[in-house]
Design a protein around this motif. Structure first.
Motif, PDB file in Angstrom:
ATOM      1  N   GLU A  72      -4.163   4.482  -8.472  1.00  0.00           N
ATOM      2  CA  GLU A  72      -3.054   3.942  -7.689  1.00  0.00           C
ATOM      3  C   GLU A  72      -3.081   4.429  -6.243  1.00  0.00           C
ATOM      4  O   GLU A  72      -2.818   3.661  -5.321  1.00  0.00           O
ATOM      5  CB  GLU A  72      -1.715   4.279  -8.351  1.00  0.00           C
ATOM      6  CG  GLU A  72      -1.495   3.505  -9.635  1.00  0.00           C
ATOM      7  CD  GLU A  72      -0.148   3.779 -10.278  1.00  0.00           C
ATOM      8  OE1 GLU A  72       0.712   4.458  -9.673  1.00  0.00           O
ATOM      9  OE2 GLU A  72       0.051   3.308 -11.419  1.00  0.00           O
ATOM     10  N   THR A  73      -3.419   5.697  -6.043  1.00  0.00           N
ATOM     11  CA  THR A  73      -3.496   6.236  -4.680  1.00  0.00           C
ATOM     12  C   THR A  73      -4.646   5.589  -3.919  1.00  0.00           C
ATOM     13  O   THR A  73      -4.497   5.222  -2.745  1.00  0.00           O
ATOM     14  CB  THR A  73      -3.643   7.766  -4.709  1.00  0.00           C
ATOM     15  OG1 THR A  73      -2.540   8.317  -5.441  1.00  0.00           O
ATOM     16  CG2 THR A  73      -3.664   8.346  -3.311  1.00  0.00           C
TER      17      THR A  73
ATOM     18  N   GLY B 108      -3.590   2.098  -2.957  1.00  0.00           N
ATOM     19  CA  GLY B 108      -2.616   2.192  -1.872  1.00  0.00           C
ATOM     20  C   GLY B 108      -3.258   2.499  -0.534  1.00  0.00           C
ATOM     21  O   GLY B 108      -2.938   1.856   0.479  1.00  0.00           O
ATOM     22  N   LEU B 109      -4.177   3.444  -0.522  1.00  0.00           N
ATOM     23  CA  LEU B 109      -4.822   3.816   0.741  1.00  0.00           C
ATOM     24  C   LEU B 109      -5.713   2.696   1.282  1.00  0.00           C
ATOM     25  O   LEU B 109      -5.787   2.503   2.496  1.00  0.00           O
ATOM     26  CB  LEU B 109      -5.618   5.113   0.572  1.00  0.00           C
ATOM     27  CG  LEU B 109      -4.749   6.360   0.354  1.00  0.00           C
ATOM     28  CD1 LEU B 109      -5.616   7.577   0.050  1.00  0.00           C
ATOM     29  CD2 LEU B 109      -3.836   6.615   1.540  1.00  0.00           C
TER      30      LEU B 109
ATOM     31  N   GLY C 145       0.816  -1.217   0.000  1.00  0.00           N
ATOM     32  CA  GLY C 145       0.000   0.000   0.000  1.00  0.00           C
ATOM     33  C   GLY C 145       0.846   1.262   0.000  1.00  0.00           C
ATOM     34  O   GLY C 145       0.548   2.230  -0.713  1.00  0.00           O
ATOM     35  N   LEU C 146       1.915   1.265   0.771  1.00  0.00           N
ATOM     36  CA  LEU C 146       2.809   2.431   0.795  1.00  0.00           C
ATOM     37  C   LEU C 146       3.461   2.653  -0.571  1.00  0.00           C
ATOM     38  O   LEU C 146       3.563   3.789  -1.042  1.00  0.00           O
ATOM     39  CB  LEU C 146       3.886   2.255   1.872  1.00  0.00           C
ATOM     40  CG  LEU C 146       3.394   2.357   3.316  1.00  0.00           C
ATOM     41  CD1 LEU C 146       4.487   1.916   4.282  1.00  0.00           C
ATOM     42  CD2 LEU C 146       2.940   3.780   3.625  1.00  0.00           C
TER      43      LEU C 146
ATOM     44  N   THR D 246       0.737   3.935  -2.989  1.00  0.00           N
ATOM     45  CA  THR D 246       0.386   5.318  -2.666  1.00  0.00           C
ATOM     46  C   THR D 246       1.483   6.266  -3.116  1.00  0.00           C
ATOM     47  O   THR D 246       1.209   7.297  -3.741  1.00  0.00           O
ATOM     48  CB  THR D 246       0.138   5.478  -1.150  1.00  0.00           C
ATOM     49  OG1 THR D 246      -0.912   4.590  -0.761  1.00  0.00           O
ATOM     50  CG2 THR D 246      -0.248   6.906  -0.799  1.00  0.00           C
ATOM     51  N   TYR D 247       2.729   5.912  -2.845  1.00  0.00           N
ATOM     52  CA  TYR D 247       3.853   6.778  -3.217  1.00  0.00           C
ATOM     53  C   TYR D 247       3.910   6.976  -4.733  1.00  0.00           C
ATOM     54  O   TYR D 247       3.968   8.109  -5.222  1.00  0.00           O
ATOM     55  CB  TYR D 247       5.169   6.187  -2.697  1.00  0.00           C
ATOM     56  CG  TYR D 247       6.373   7.001  -3.107  1.00  0.00           C
ATOM     57  CD1 TYR D 247       6.646   8.219  -2.495  1.00  0.00           C
ATOM     58  CD2 TYR D 247       7.212   6.559  -4.118  1.00  0.00           C
ATOM     59  CE1 TYR D 247       7.739   8.971  -2.878  1.00  0.00           C
ATOM     60  CE2 TYR D 247       8.311   7.307  -4.507  1.00  0.00           C
ATOM     61  CZ  TYR D 247       8.570   8.516  -3.888  1.00  0.00           C
ATOM     62  OH  TYR D 247       9.653   9.262  -4.271  1.00  0.00           O
TER      63      TYR D 247
ATOM     64  N   GLY E  73       1.581   6.418  -6.908  1.00  0.00           N
ATOM     65  CA  GLY E  73       0.360   7.083  -7.353  1.00  0.00           C
ATOM     66  C   GLY E  73       0.425   8.580  -7.114  1.00  0.00           C
ATOM     67  O   GLY E  73       0.068   9.378  -7.986  1.00  0.00           O
ATOM     68  N   MET E  74       0.914   8.976  -5.945  1.00  0.00           N
ATOM     69  CA  MET E  74       1.020  10.399  -5.615  1.00  0.00           C
ATOM     70  C   MET E  74       1.976  11.131  -6.561  1.00  0.00           C
ATOM     71  O   MET E  74       1.730  12.289  -6.912  1.00  0.00           O
ATOM     72  CB  MET E  74       1.488  10.577  -4.162  1.00  0.00           C
ATOM     73  CG  MET E  74       0.515  10.054  -3.126  1.00  0.00           C
ATOM     74  SD  MET E  74      -1.009  10.997  -3.027  1.00  0.00           S
ATOM     75  CE  MET E  74      -0.460  12.450  -2.201  1.00  0.00           C
TER      76      MET E  74
END
Length: 170
Positions: A93-94, A97-98, A46-47, A50-51, A53-54
């Motif tokens: 993607e975010t 991840g979340l 997930g991290l 998220t990374y 994706g961000m």
């Protein structure tokens, strides 16, 4: 007080204590891993999602930006503009991840993860000549191929979400 005169006997007793200590340590480790490793796997994937994706929310920040927009352009027959494609990828993607980090909406997040992985891996089929120098993968291909591990991690997390359990044998 007991005095041992046979050093071989004393050594065996010490070895038994050491063996028991090692067995106990391994048993504790096994129980700890059974209890927490899938959660750690879920959060770590997930991290990463998220990374990456961000990064796509900031034009030029993602090393996969050009490949992602070209792929979506080809898959949608040019109907989705590059900016919208990148924003859509960033949001997906975010979101995935979340859901993996928090565990909230995890079933939906896992379904979206596998849809995203199909898109993420599609350049291997769409642009093989650009992603491989013969049989040697380019850096972009390696970036994509690492998602095989993400797919497998997602399968482990999905198995747990669907009710499977990892149980220590002791």
């Amino acid at each position: 007080m007991v005095t041992m005169t046979n050093t071989g006997q004393a050594r065996r007793m010490g070895s038994l204590r050491t063996a028991d200590t090692i067995r106990t340590a391994f048993g504790t480790l096994e129980r700890l891993l059974a209890a927490h490793s899938i959660t750690a796997l879920r959060i770590s994937v997930g991290l990463i999602f998220t990374y990456f994706g961000m990064l796509k929310f900031f034009p030029g920040a993602s090393p996969a930006e050009v490949l992602a927009t070209r792929t979506i352009d080809l898959l949608t027959l040019g109907t989705v503009p590059a900016g919208a494609a990148l924003l859509m990828t960033a949001i997906i993607e975010t979101f995935v991840g979340l859901t993996l980090i928090t565990g909230v909406g995890l079933r939906v997040g896992l379904v979206v993860l596998y849809g995203a992985l199909a898109g993420i891996m599609s350049p291997l089929v769409l642009f093989p000549g650009e992603l491989f120098d013969g049989v040697v993968p380019t850096l972009e291909a390696q970036y994509i191929l690492k998602n095989v591990v993400v797919a497998c991690a997602g399968a482990v997390v999905a198995a747990k979400v669907l009710g499977s359990r990892l149980i220590a044998s002791r």
